[in-house]
Design an enzyme around this catalytic site. Structure first.
Site, PDB file in Angstrom:
ATOM      1  N   SER A   1       0.804  -1.222   0.000  1.00 19.13           N
ATOM      2  CA  SER A   1       0.000   0.000   0.000  1.00 19.13           C
ATOM      3  C   SER A   1       0.839   1.276   0.000  1.00 19.13           C
ATOM      4  CB  SER A   1      -0.953   0.017   1.202  1.00 19.13           C
ATOM      5  OG  SER A   1      -0.244   0.202   2.414  1.00 19.13           O
TER       6      SER A   1
ATOM      7  N   LYS B   1       1.364   5.078   6.600  1.00 21.43           N
ATOM      8  CA  LYS B   1       0.775   5.914   5.558  1.00 21.43           C
ATOM      9  C   LYS B   1       1.487   7.263   5.519  1.00 21.43           C
ATOM     10  CE  LYS B   1      -2.463   2.810   4.850  1.00 21.43           C
ATOM     11  NZ  LYS B   1      -2.421   1.944   3.639  1.00 21.43           N
TER      12      LYS B   1
END
Length: 291
Positions: A42, A117
Site C-alpha cells: 500500500s 501511511k
C-alpha cells in the site's frame, strides 16, 4: 586471586555489561526508535513489502499507556514524552489503526495493528480532492504520490479495476468520491466548529471518542449524549493520511481522520529489506533514507 575467582569476576562483569546493554536497548526502543516490517504494497513505491523500517519516536515524543488494558480492548489514556518537533505534510507515519476493522463508526485503538501511511493534511488544514489530486488550501507543495493520483484521475471506471469509489463519510447527499472529496477541515486542538448535519457526519466518530458520548441527529438537532449542542471545541489534534499506492490503500479516504495520540512516529530509514518471494536481501534498499 585464583584463576577461578578471576573467571568468576570476568563473567560477573560480562553479565552486568550484557544486562546494561539490554536495558539501554529496551529504553531506546521505548523512547527513541523502534522497527517495523512493511507487510503490504500500500506504500509502494516508497516502501515495499518486506522492508524493515526505523521509526523515530522523538519528533513528537514517545507514548506511554497501559498496554495490558489496550490488549483487553479497553479505552486507554495515552501520555506523550516531550518531543523536539512536529510532523509535517508528506512525512510517512506509523500508527495504530484507529478504528475497528470493517466498523468505522467509532474510534478505538488496535494496539496490535500498525499502519504506515503518508501524512497529507495536518491539524487545522482544509483538505480537498479535486480531479483525483490532493489539495490543501493555502499549500502549494505536491502532496502524496503524484503518479498514483494521476492514474486514478485518468481511469474512466475505477470500480471496474476493483477500486472502491465511495469514501468517508459514506453519505449520498455529500456524494464524496476518490476523485471529488471535501472540503474537509482537519480538526486542531481548540478549534471550534458549528454543529450542523454535515459536521455531525464528518466528526461524530471524533467527538464521540473525545466525549465518550454518542453524537447524533435527532429531530433536526445535533444531540451529544442527552444534550443539544450548536458548536463543539475539539480537545485533540487529527491528521489525514494516505497510502502511496492509492488504488490499493485503506486510508483516511475511507475511514476518516487519525488521532495524534495513535501515531507512533515518523518512518525515517529502511534498515533492511528482503524479497518475500526469493527471501533474498534487496541490497539496493538497505539503509536507504525514506522520502
Amino acid at each position: 586471586m585464583s584463576m577461578i575467582k578471576r573467571i568468576q569476576a570476568i563473567l560477573e562483569n560480562l553479565a552486568f555489561f550484557i544486562f546494561c546493554m539490554v536495558v539501554i536497548l529496551f529504553l531506546m526502543q521505548l523512547f527513541c526508535f523502534t522497527s517495523f516490517r512493511i507487510p503490504s504494497d500500500s506504500m509502494e513505491p516508497a516502501l515495499k513489502d518486506g522492508d524493515r523500517i526505523l521509526v523515530n519516536k522523538m519528533i513528537k515524543g514517545a507514548r506511554l499507556f497501559d498496554v495490558f488494558a489496550a490488549l483487553d480492548n479497553e479505552d486507554v489514556t495515552i501520555h506523550r514524552m516531550p518531543g523536539w518537533g512536529s510532523f509535517q505534510r508528506n512525512d510517512i507515519l506509523v500508527f495504530n489503526f484507529p478504528y475497528q476493522m470493517n466498523r468505522w463508526d467509532s474510534v478505538r485503538m488496535d494496539v496490535m495493528q500498525y499502519y504506515v501511511k503518508r501524512c497529507i493534511a495536518l491539524p487545522g488544514d482544509t483538505l480537498e480532492i479535486r480531479g483525483g489530486f490532493y489539495k490543501v488550501r493555502g499549500c502549494d507543495e505536491q502532496l502524496g504520490n503524484y503518479d498514483a493520483q494521476q492514474y486514478l484521475a485518468n481511469l474512466k471506471h475505477p470500480e471496474q479495476h476493483g477500486i472502491v469509489v465511495g469514501t468517508f463519510p459514506y453519505d449520498k447527499q455529500l456524494g464524496w468520491t476518490i476523485r471529488e472529496f471535501g472540503p474537509l477541515p482537519i480538526p486542531k486542538k481548540g478549534q471550534i466548529v458549528m454543529m450542523n448535519r454535515t459536521n455531525c457526519l464528518l466528526y461524530r466518530q471524533l467527538i464521540g471518542w473525545e466525549q465518550k458520548k454518542r453524537l447524533r441527529i435527532k429531530d433536526g438537532q445535533i444531540v451529544l449524549g442527552d444534550s443539544v449542542i450548536t458548536q463543539y471545541r475539539f480537545k485533540k489534534n487529527y491528521y489525514f493520511v494516505s497510502g502511496d499506492h492509492m488504488a490499493n490503500s485503506q486510508d483516511s479516504r475511507y475511514w476518516g481522520m487519525l488521532p495524534e495520540e495513535y501515531i507512533v512516529g515518523k518512518a525515517t530509514r529502511i534498515w533492511y529489506s528482503e524479497d518475500k518471494f526469493t527471501e533474498k536481501p534487496r541490497w539496493d534498499r538497505i539503509m536507504q533514507k525514506i522520502k
